[in-house]
Design a protein around this motif. Structure first.
Motif, mmCIF file in Angstrom:
data_model
loop_
_atom_site.group_PDB
_atom_site.id
_atom_site.type_symbol
_atom_site.label_atom_id
_atom_site.label_comp_id
_atom_site.label_asym_id
_atom_site.label_seq_id
_atom_site.Cartn_x
_atom_site.Cartn_y
_atom_site.Cartn_z
ATOM 1 N N SER A 169 -6.665 -44.799 23.891
ATOM 2 C CA SER A 169 -6.428 -45.515 22.644
ATOM 3 C C SER A 169 -5.807 -44.564 21.629
ATOM 4 O O SER A 169 -6.495 -43.744 21.023
ATOM 5 C CB SER A 169 -7.749 -46.082 22.111
ATOM 6 N N GLY A 170 -4.502 -44.672 21.468
ATOM 7 C CA GLY A 170 -3.747 -43.763 20.609
ATOM 8 C C GLY A 170 -2.724 -43.028 21.440
ATOM 9 O O GLY A 170 -3.073 -42.164 22.252
ATOM 10 N N ILE A 178 -2.420 -36.543 27.243
ATOM 11 C CA ILE A 178 -3.603 -36.866 28.039
ATOM 12 C C ILE A 178 -3.255 -37.936 29.073
ATOM 13 O O ILE A 178 -3.630 -37.836 30.249
ATOM 14 C CB ILE A 178 -4.750 -37.337 27.132
ATOM 15 N N ALA A 179 -2.533 -38.965 28.647
ATOM 16 C CA ALA A 179 -2.142 -40.029 29.568
ATOM 17 C C ALA A 179 -1.328 -39.477 30.729
ATOM 18 O O ALA A 179 -1.542 -39.849 31.895
ATOM 19 C CB ALA A 179 -1.346 -41.094 28.814
ATOM 20 N N ALA A 180 -0.398 -38.574 30.425
ATOM 21 C CA ALA A 180 0.421 -37.987 31.492
ATOM 22 C C ALA A 180 -0.432 -37.172 32.452
ATOM 23 O O ALA A 180 -0.230 -37.217 33.680
ATOM 24 C CB ALA A 180 1.511 -37.112 30.879
ATOM 25 N N GLY A 181 -1.398 -36.416 31.917
ATOM 26 C CA GLY A 181 -2.274 -35.621 32.778
ATOM 27 C C GLY A 181 -3.141 -36.490 33.664
ATOM 28 O O GLY A 181 -3.367 -36.175 34.840
ATOM 29 N N VAL A 224 -10.695 -43.174 26.254
ATOM 30 C CA VAL A 224 -10.279 -41.950 25.564
ATOM 31 C C VAL A 224 -9.837 -42.313 24.150
ATOM 32 O O VAL A 224 -8.698 -42.757 23.937
ATOM 33 C CB VAL A 224 -9.132 -41.246 26.317
ATOM 34 N N PRO A 225 -10.702 -42.151 23.127
ATOM 35 C CA PRO A 225 -10.266 -42.371 21.743
ATOM 36 C C PRO A 225 -9.359 -41.209 21.300
ATOM 37 O O PRO A 225 -9.806 -40.072 21.210
ATOM 38 C CB PRO A 225 -11.576 -42.378 20.943
ATOM 39 N N ALA A 226 -8.103 -41.524 21.034
ATOM 40 C CA ALA A 226 -7.133 -40.470 20.738
ATOM 41 C C ALA A 226 -6.343 -40.756 19.472
ATOM 42 O O ALA A 226 -5.234 -40.237 19.303
ATOM 43 C CB ALA A 226 -6.175 -40.293 21.927
ATOM 44 N N VAL A 246 -14.674 -40.117 26.174
ATOM 45 C CA VAL A 246 -14.365 -38.732 25.817
ATOM 46 C C VAL A 246 -12.929 -38.678 25.323
ATOM 47 O O VAL A 246 -12.020 -39.165 25.994
ATOM 48 C CB VAL A 246 -14.590 -37.770 27.011
ATOM 49 N N GLY A 247 -12.726 -38.103 24.136
ATOM 50 C CA GLY A 247 -11.376 -38.076 23.593
ATOM 51 C C GLY A 247 -11.240 -37.122 22.428
ATOM 52 O O GLY A 247 -12.230 -36.561 21.940
#
Length: 339
Positions: A169-170, A178-181, A224-226, A246-247
């Protein structure tokens, strides 16, 4: 805490120092719109406290601080106003004579740190060509991924995310990394952002897309709150259908009691001030301790070990991860000062 009006910009400037028990206070310089300067003050106070616990839990010999340039909802942020506000803030930081030191935050960049540096030496994360370490987004994302894998090992039985569904989220500079990882680890990644213009980029990169209102009710293994803080309150938690949160977003809980609500729903929440520490760990390692790139990255990856320790203690003691993380930080900070 100190407040002044910038002599060039006319904007409210705020510097909050929560603690210097372990060393000089560090924390980003935030430039954003608020309904009033008092909202900016409340933001600075919350964030400076989070930085104290972030540094203490990470084993850093620094305290917590935060600076805020409070733009009102109607003022246009022209290049001239931005430059004036940064010059004002640079002089304000200089007046603290090193007891508060700044870096980029929401609304500011490594290039903005160059402007601050003209007025004072107490600034981190300048672009590499100016002798700094540049953006902290990559080490922040690296630390979150280390925390996430440690959390997955505890909750899901394996640190592998292959085949797992993760909602990010973000989709900003940290969230996108993070999304790419996660995708590289084999996870099914769904992303969301209030800026719908990012949808095309996200979908083009192979991620699923969720509208912000769809995030709480989406079934997934990990959330993942980002983005911004204050996203986890009673109403939101009641709708969550995940096992691990976790974020990197700071101050994710509306109140500390939300940690108990998450635990009652068998949702493991890794405290944000632990998961998001990669940027400050890397930056201070490189710019203050003289670490090599490789050594600084190893320190960031150590966040995973901290998360394993906290989750093991939480399970053994029947407490929340927040309780154990605060206890870890408070052991380093020592007893509160008395008047």
């Amino acid at each position: 805490m100190a407040i002044r009006r910038g002599p060039r910009s006319g904007l409210p400037l705020i510097i909050a120092v929560h603690s210097r028990a372990l060393g000089p206070a560090v924390g980003g310089c935030r430039l954003r719109r608020y309904g009033s300067w008092r909202e900016g003050l409340a933001d600075a106070l919350r964030l400076s406290e989070a930085m104290t616990f972030k540094c203490a839990a990470s084993g850093l010999d620094f305290g917590g601080g935060k600076s805020v340039i409070a733009l009102d909802e109607h003022s246009a942020l022209t290049p001239g106003l931005r430059a004036a506000a940064l010059a004002d803030m640079g002089e304000f930081i200089a007046s603290f004579e090193g007891s508060y030191r700044a870096g980029p935050d929401v609304g500011t960049t490594p290039e903005d740190m160059v402007v601050l540096r003209r007025a004072c030496p107490y600034v981190f994360c300048l672009p590499e060509e100016h002798g700094g370490t540049g953006t902290s987004s990559t080490p922040t994302a690296t630390g979150v991924l280390a925390a996430l894998r440690a959390g997955a090992e505890h909750v899901l039985g394996s640190s592998s995310l292959t085949g797992r569904t993760v909602v990010v989220s973000g989709f900003g500079s940290v969230g996108s990394r993070i999304a790419a990882g996660l995708a590289a680890d084999g996870a099914r990644v769904l992303v969301s952002d209030v800026d719908t213009a990012k949808r095309e980029t996200a979908v083009g990169a192979g991620f699923g897309w969720l509208e912000p209102h769809e995030v709480p009710g989406t079934r997934a293994d990990v959330l993942v709150p980002a983005a911004v803080g204050g996203v986890l309150g009673p109403e939101t938690v009641a709708r969550l259908d995940v096992r691990l949160v976790v974020g990197p977003a700071n101050n994710q809980l509306t109140t500390d009691s939300t940690a108990d609500l998450l635990a009652k729903q068998n949702i493991v929440w890794v405290p944000d001030f632990v998961a998001s520490a990669g940027g400050v760990v890397f930056t201070l390692g490189r710019e203050c301790d003289g670490c090599t790139q490789e050594e600084a990255v190893r320190r960031v990856l150590g966040i995973g070990d901290t998360v394993r320790l906290l989750l093991d203690r939480s399970r053994t003691n029947g407490t929340t991860p927040l309780h154990e993380a605060r206890a870890l930080a408070e052991r380093r900070l020592g007893p509160p000062a008395t008047a």
